[in-house]
Design an enzyme around this catalytic site. Sequence first.
Site, PDB file in Angstrom:
ATOM      1  CG  ASP A   1       4.080   1.501   5.455  1.00  0.00           C
ATOM      2  OD1 ASP A   1       3.820   0.384   5.962  1.00  0.00           O
ATOM      3  OD2 ASP A   1       5.087   1.697   4.750  1.00  0.00           O
TER       4      ASP A   1
ATOM      5  CG  ASN B   1      -1.269  -5.567   2.316  1.00  0.00           C
ATOM      6  OD1 ASN B   1      -1.952  -4.559   2.489  1.00  0.00           O
ATOM      7  ND2 ASN B   1       0.049  -5.540   2.393  1.00  0.00           N
TER       8      ASN B   1
END
Length: 251
Positions: free
Chosen positions: A21, A69
């Site tokens: 991340d 996503n």
Amino acid sequence: MNLKEKIIKERIPAHVAIIMDGNGRWARKRGFARTLGHEKGVDAVRETVEAAVELGIGYLTLYAFSTENWNRPKYEIDALMRLLVRSVNKERKTFMDNNIRLMAIGDLRNLPPKSYTELMKAIDDTAVNTGMRLVLALSYSSRWEIVEAARILAGNISKGTLKPEEITQEMFSNLLTTASIPDPELLIRTSGEYRVSNFLLWQIAYCELYFTPTLWPDFSKEEFYRALIDYQSRERRFGMTSEQIRKPKNR
Ligand code: FPP
């Protein structure tokens, strides 16, 4: 003593999973487009894979693209998919030279056809390798695979081939996309977020969690070593007492 020498070889986790991340923030902080953060993220992937192979880790799972996503802007999704194909193709020789077997988990049918085909090609080509398994989680979400498994079980019950009381944890595990993969022993998340974000929820039941504020593109071998040293300093009790762990004969 350098960091790598502090790692106890006999206690290397068999499976490390990583939530990579912070690519977007890394880029934004420098005034770049988010997609450049992903490109830099690939360099961190390479470093991490290299370190994992050197240390003899059996399985390395990387959360490269979640089901959620797909909600990102189209240009970012397209850039990520292109990057994936490019990276997988570029690293093909590295995989072969290092005996790395590529695998993928997730709802892969959702990938754009070219990405899917190239990925499958790399998976097939590396299937002969017997060293580290590099598992890419793509279009993956834990709740998705849990519901898929529940559907299969429910289907078998309605066909009459399975009774509800016959369902076991092992049966359930074997219906997940990770059926052939041992549960992760260490989960690392970068970028200072303390979440598991729908990643391997069933599989991390007894996993050690490690969080670092480092943004993914800055993740390095040293950072990986630090996570492993921290992991090795912990006592894994699996619900038992410290005494039971230390004197296994008296359990
Ligand atoms: C999270 O950062 C990262 C991703 C969603 C993609 C990760 C992909 C790569 C590192 C490149 C491709 C991977 C392989 C295996 C070749 P973010 O965009 O959520 O960052 P932010 O939280 O700062 O916005």
